[in-house]
Design an enzyme around this catalytic site. Structure first.
Site, PDB file in Angstrom:
ATOM      1  N   CYS A 167      12.955  10.784   7.890  1.00  0.00           N
ATOM      2  CA  CYS A 167      13.175  10.955   9.313  1.00  0.00           C
ATOM      3  C   CYS A 167      14.437  11.463   9.830  1.00  0.00           C
ATOM      4  O   CYS A 167      14.140  10.881  10.996  1.00  0.00           O
ATOM      5  CB  CYS A 167      12.374   9.472   9.360  1.00  0.00           C
ATOM      6  SG  CYS A 167      13.349   8.613   7.989  1.00  0.00           S
ATOM      7  N   GLU A 217       8.965   1.909  11.389  1.00  0.00           N
ATOM      8  CA  GLU A 217      10.391   2.837  10.323  1.00  0.00           C
ATOM      9  C   GLU A 217       9.186   4.307  11.064  1.00  0.00           C
ATOM     10  O   GLU A 217       8.964   4.193   9.888  1.00  0.00           O
ATOM     11  CB  GLU A 217      10.572   2.793   9.091  1.00  0.00           C
ATOM     12  CG  GLU A 217      11.411   1.615   8.960  1.00  0.00           C
ATOM     13  CD  GLU A 217      12.408   0.934   9.677  1.00  0.00           C
ATOM     14  OE1 GLU A 217      13.402   1.784  10.854  1.00  0.00           O
ATOM     15  OE2 GLU A 217      13.278   0.030   9.942  1.00  0.00           O
ATOM     16  N   LYS A 255       0.880  -1.254  -0.106  1.00  0.00           N
ATOM     17  CA  LYS A 255       0.072   0.410   0.086  1.00  0.00           C
ATOM     18  C   LYS A 255       0.714   1.368  -0.202  1.00  0.00           C
ATOM     19  O   LYS A 255       1.349   1.314   1.393  1.00  0.00           O
ATOM     20  CB  LYS A 255      -0.688  -0.114   1.311  1.00  0.00           C
ATOM     21  CG  LYS A 255      -2.290   0.771   1.195  1.00  0.00           C
ATOM     22  CD  LYS A 255      -2.961   2.077   1.600  1.00  0.00           C
ATOM     23  CE  LYS A 255      -1.610   3.292   1.853  1.00  0.00           C
ATOM     24  NZ  LYS A 255      -1.751   4.471   1.619  1.00  0.00           N
ATOM     25  N   GLY A 283      -4.438   3.516  -1.828  1.00  0.00           N
ATOM     26  CA  GLY A 283      -5.756   3.773  -1.442  1.00  0.00           C
ATOM     27  C   GLY A 283      -5.527   4.394  -0.228  1.00  0.00           C
ATOM     28  O   GLY A 283      -3.744   4.678   0.000  1.00  0.00           O
ATOM     29  N   VAL A 325      -7.878   0.887   2.987  1.00  0.00           N
ATOM     30  CA  VAL A 325      -6.514   0.362   2.498  1.00  0.00           C
ATOM     31  C   VAL A 325      -5.336  -0.483   3.633  1.00  0.00           C
ATOM     32  O   VAL A 325      -5.650  -1.201   3.086  1.00  0.00           O
ATOM     33  CB  VAL A 325      -5.747   0.127   1.384  1.00  0.00           C
ATOM     34  CG1 VAL A 325      -4.652  -0.491   0.548  1.00  0.00           C
ATOM     35  CG2 VAL A 325      -6.643   0.736  -0.016  1.00  0.00           C
ATOM     36  N   GLY A 326      -4.811   0.793   4.107  1.00  0.00           N
ATOM     37  CA  GLY A 326      -3.939   0.464   5.615  1.00  0.00           C
ATOM     38  C   GLY A 326      -4.505  -0.521   6.054  1.00  0.00           C
ATOM     39  O   GLY A 326      -4.176  -1.298   6.827  1.00  0.00           O
ATOM     40  N   GLY A 358      -4.748   5.170   4.382  1.00  0.00           N
ATOM     41  CA  GLY A 358      -4.326   4.569   5.361  1.00  0.00           C
ATOM     42  C   GLY A 358      -5.738   3.637   6.008  1.00  0.00           C
ATOM     43  O   GLY A 358      -6.025   2.678   6.444  1.00  0.00           O
ATOM     44  N   GLU A 375       8.668  16.025  16.325  1.00  0.00           N
ATOM     45  CA  GLU A 375       9.060  16.466  14.537  1.00  0.00           C
ATOM     46  C   GLU A 375       7.960  17.365  13.873  1.00  0.00           C
ATOM     47  O   GLU A 375       7.449  17.601  13.864  1.00  0.00           O
ATOM     48  CB  GLU A 375       8.997  14.826  13.644  1.00  0.00           C
ATOM     49  CG  GLU A 375       9.989  14.393  12.457  1.00  0.00           C
ATOM     50  CD  GLU A 375       9.945  13.192  12.027  1.00  0.00           C
ATOM     51  OE1 GLU A 375       8.420  12.731  11.959  1.00  0.00           O
ATOM     52  OE2 GLU A 375      10.579  11.675  11.890  1.00  0.00           O
TER      53      GLU A 375
HETATM   54  P1  NAD Z   1       1.812   9.120   7.567  1.00  0.00           P
HETATM   55  O1  NAD Z   1       1.609   7.487   8.847  1.00  0.00           O
HETATM   56  O2  NAD Z   1       1.020   9.554   7.803  1.00  0.00           O
HETATM   57  O3  NAD Z   1       1.672   7.432   6.535  1.00  0.00           O
HETATM   58  C1  NAD Z   1       2.313   7.154   6.110  1.00  0.00           C
HETATM   59  C2  NAD Z   1       1.973   5.637   4.979  1.00  0.00           C
HETATM   60  O4  NAD Z   1       0.638   4.621   6.379  1.00  0.00           O
HETATM   61  C3  NAD Z   1       0.996   6.486   4.047  1.00  0.00           C
HETATM   62  O5  NAD Z   1       0.776   4.903   3.212  1.00  0.00           O
HETATM   63  C4  NAD Z   1      -0.660   5.984   5.186  1.00  0.00           C
HETATM   64  O6  NAD Z   1      -1.565   6.563   3.028  1.00  0.00           O
HETATM   65  C5  NAD Z   1      -0.644   5.086   5.439  1.00  0.00           C
HETATM   66  N1  NAD Z   1      -1.544   4.561   6.733  1.00  0.00           N
HETATM   67  C6  NAD Z   1      -2.147   6.469   7.774  1.00  0.00           C
HETATM   68  N2  NAD Z   1      -2.805   6.014   8.045  1.00  0.00           N
HETATM   69  C7  NAD Z   1      -2.846   4.139   8.289  1.00  0.00           C
HETATM   70  C8  NAD Z   1      -4.135   3.699   9.086  1.00  0.00           C
HETATM   71  N3  NAD Z   1      -4.600   3.706  10.024  1.00  0.00           N
HETATM   72  N4  NAD Z   1      -4.116   1.756   8.600  1.00  0.00           N
HETATM   73  C9  NAD Z   1      -2.601   1.991   7.920  1.00  0.00           C
HETATM   74  N5  NAD Z   1      -1.949   2.298   7.113  1.00  0.00           N
HETATM   75  C10 NAD Z   1      -2.532   4.063   7.095  1.00  0.00           C
HETATM   76  O7  NAD Z   1       3.399   9.322   7.260  1.00  0.00           O
HETATM   77  P2  NAD Z   1       3.566  10.208   5.844  1.00  0.00           P
HETATM   78  O8  NAD Z   1       2.972  11.759   6.523  1.00  0.00           O
HETATM   79  O9  NAD Z   1       3.320   9.768   4.721  1.00  0.00           O
HETATM   80  O10 NAD Z   1       4.646  10.608   5.970  1.00  0.00           O
HETATM   81  C11 NAD Z   1       5.911  10.997   6.959  1.00  0.00           C
HETATM   82  C12 NAD Z   1       6.332   9.980   8.059  1.00  0.00           C
HETATM   83  O11 NAD Z   1       6.984   9.148   7.861  1.00  0.00           O
HETATM   84  C13 NAD Z   1       6.947  11.635   9.373  1.00  0.00           C
HETATM   85  O12 NAD Z   1       6.696  10.934  10.474  1.00  0.00           O
HETATM   86  C14 NAD Z   1       8.569  10.571   9.087  1.00  0.00           C
HETATM   87  O13 NAD Z   1       9.393  11.086  10.527  1.00  0.00           O
HETATM   88  C15 NAD Z   1       8.135   9.021   8.764  1.00  0.00           C
HETATM   89  N6  NAD Z   1       9.272   8.329   8.353  1.00  0.00           N
HETATM   90  C16 NAD Z   1      10.239   7.088   9.060  1.00  0.00           C
HETATM   91  C17 NAD Z   1      11.298   6.655   7.787  1.00  0.00           C
HETATM   92  C18 NAD Z   1      12.573   6.265   8.932  1.00  0.00           C
HETATM   93  O14 NAD Z   1      12.484   4.886   8.677  1.00  0.00           O
HETATM   94  N7  NAD Z   1      11.896   5.276  10.069  1.00  0.00           N
HETATM   95  C19 NAD Z   1      11.496   7.061   6.636  1.00  0.00           C
HETATM   96  C20 NAD Z   1      10.927   8.086   6.358  1.00  0.00           C
HETATM   97  C21 NAD Z   1       9.341   8.829   6.918  1.00  0.00           C
END
Ligand code: NAD
Length: 479
Positions: A278, A244, A169, A200, A205-206, A202, A382
């Site tokens: 991150c 992560e 996803k 899709g 689909v998530g 989160g 962050e």
């Molecule tokens: P996010 O958590 O909003 O979304 C990440 C993914 O999760 C997206 O595909 C989203 O659609 C999905 N998602 C959202 N709600 C969900 C749910 N309830 N169930 C399952 N899936 C769901 O994060 P973002 O805004 O896309 O990315 C930024 C964040 O990612 C920052 O906090 C950053 O630090 C972190 N990040 C961490 C790393 C690492 O390796 N540690 C790397 C890159 C980004």
């Protein structure tokens, strides 16, 4: 206008059951550049069913077969590096050199997994027992927008190497990259159902993937808040979970550091990926007696840091990915000012010389605060934008205490002219990775966070084993 109206299930491009249309933007112009038809929970269930059907045969393949598949996937993604670079610039806004690196990284992780697989032994002895490393089952792979193609390929590479099948996803905001990667991976000719890609939301689909009983494993990269909800959602079926998550990485400039080198390196660590990283080094810890020197160097380095058109090779910082992200960063700059931090460079609003008004892209002024104390909001949360905090410290003990005084523990940087001293400081830092006088990446080393930066590791043998379960077989050998 890009129209993306297919997802990938069971080895074929199909029209989603979901009907919602989602707009894609170019963050450098704030203009709509495409529409994506999103998958829904029913599509996720179909993808999971396909991955489940493919698992028994795929999990029984010899590792040499999977290594050959990974090499084909690598070649196929590498062949699309130009298209992928263009997509990263267009829908994400990463500066051109970064976009190119991201596209090449997406291909490289597949080859690295193939090389690891060649030398990895799935069978070993423990006393009289034979221990067989066994693939977990169907893996759900969920990626963020700040490195979508890289995480699709990196997570899938580990799953395939292990013998797991996958439902991916991707971020809904990265559909151009996802389309190119999917087309490339399709070319690699894997058996149907081994990987499925359903773009899709989160919440739909998530959520389906993280609760479905036929999914054994979740590998998620994204925010700490969503990571926690995934851990809760997966608890009911005891899914294996790799998370992560976010970071607030410290950059410890020790008092013996060559500041002319250390300060530009610190700013580069902070502004990496336009600050939307991150691993960004967002807290710069500086010996109090050298604060004035650091401030002067930081001010002049920021003046030379160009925020603007990602296609201009001179640009170091591209736009924020969305209006929401831009507003979030502006809010944190305001909070920094209100809490009494001193603005050394940058500030609220758009950088000078860029289009304003309705034509304005989501650009942020590279911003550095000084005189920050570690209990201020801008030192604790962050921000995910090019906003850095210089925090003075008294002595090395205090520097280490400040570095560790955070809920996060993803990455840290130690800058010093004495490698042995830097090594000793690194040993006391609570973080999954510590970089000494470098920003280099090591793909063979495990990557992941201490504390609330995550659970588990990716890359190398640790990353592979996150998709494996050890099975002990007894009675085969005399003790
Ligand atoms: P996010 O958590 O909003 O979304 C990440 C993914 O999760 C997206 O595909 C989203 O659609 C999905 N998602 C959202 N709600 C969900 C749910 N309830 N169930 C399952 N899936 C769901 O994060 P973002 O805004 O896309 O990315 C930024 C964040 O990612 C920052 O906090 C950053 O630090 C972190 N990040 C961490 C790393 C690492 O390796 N540690 C790397 C890159 C980004």
């Amino acid at each position: 206008m890009h129209i993306i109206d297919q997802i990938y299930i069971d080895g074929a491009f199909v029209t989603p059951h979901g009907e919602e249309l989602f707009e894609l933007f170019n963050p450098a112009t704030a203009q709509v550049i495409g529409r994506v038809r999103l998958a829904d929970a029913e599509d996720a269930r179909r993808a999971i069913a396909a991955a489940r059907r493919a698992f028994p045969a795929f999990s029984g393949t010899d590792k040499s077969v999977r290594s050959a598949m990974l090499r084909r996937m690598h070649e196929a993604v590498r062949a699309r590096a130009d298209d992928l670079t263009e997509a990263v610039i267009e829908e994400y806004g990463a500066p051109v050199s970064r976009s190119r690196w991201m596209a090449e990284h997406a291909a490289d992780v597949l080859l690295q997994a193939a090389e690891l697989l060649d030398s990895y032994d799935f069978q070993r002895r423990a006393g009289s027992a034979e221990v067989v490393m066994t693939p977990l089952g169907v893996a759900g792979l969920i990626t963020p927008w700040n490195s979508n193609a890289g995480f699709i390929c990196g997570k899938l590479a580990a799953a395939i190497a292990a013998g797991c099948t996958a439902v991916i996803k991707p971020s809904e905001m990265s559909a151009l990259q996802t389309r190119i990667v999917t087309e490339a991976l399709h070319q690699a000719g894997l058996p149907p159902g081994v990987f499925n890609i359903v773009t899709g939301r989160g919440e739909t689909v998530g959520a389906e993937i993280t609760t479905h009983p036929d999914v054994a494993k979740i590998s998620f990269t994204g925010s700490t808040a969503v990571g926690k909800s995934i851990l809760r959602a997966g608890a009911e079926t005891l899914k294996r979970v790799t998370l992560e998550l976010g970071g607030k990485s410290p950059v410890l400039i020790l008092d013996d550091a060559n500041l002319a080198q250390a300060v530009p390196l610190a700013l580069q660590a902070g502004f990496i990926n336009s600050g939307q990283a991150c691993i960004a080094g967002t807290r710069i810890l500086v010996p109090r007696e050298r604060l004035a020197e650091v401030e002067a160097l930081a001010r002049s380095a920021v003046e030379q840091t160009r925020a603007g058109d990602p296609r201009d090779p001179a640009t170091a910082i591209g736009p924020m990915v969305s209006r929401k992200q831009w507003e979030r960063v502006q809010r944190y700059i305001r909070i920094g000012i209100d809490e009494g931090a001193r603005l050394l460079a940058g500030g609220e609003g758009l950088p000078q010389g860029l289009p304003q008004g309705s034509q304005a892209g989501w650009f942020v002024r590279p911003t550095v605060f000084s005189g920050v104390s570690n209990d201020m909001t801008i030192a604790r949360e962050e921000i995910f934008g090019p906003v850095l905090a210089i925090i003075p410290y008294r002595d090395e003990e205090e520097a280490i205490a400040i570095a560790n005084d955070t809920q996060y523990g993803l990455q840290a940087y130690v800058l010093s002219s004495d490698p042995a001293r830097a090594r000793a400081v690194a040993a006391r830092i609570e973080a999954g990775r510590v970089l000494i006088n470098t920003l280099a990446h090591e793909p063979k080393a495990p990557f992941g966070g201490f504390k609330q930066s995550g659970i588990g590791r990716e890359y190398g043998s640790f990353g592979l084993e996150a998709f494996l379960e050890p099975k002990s077989v007894l009675g085969m050998h005399a003790a």
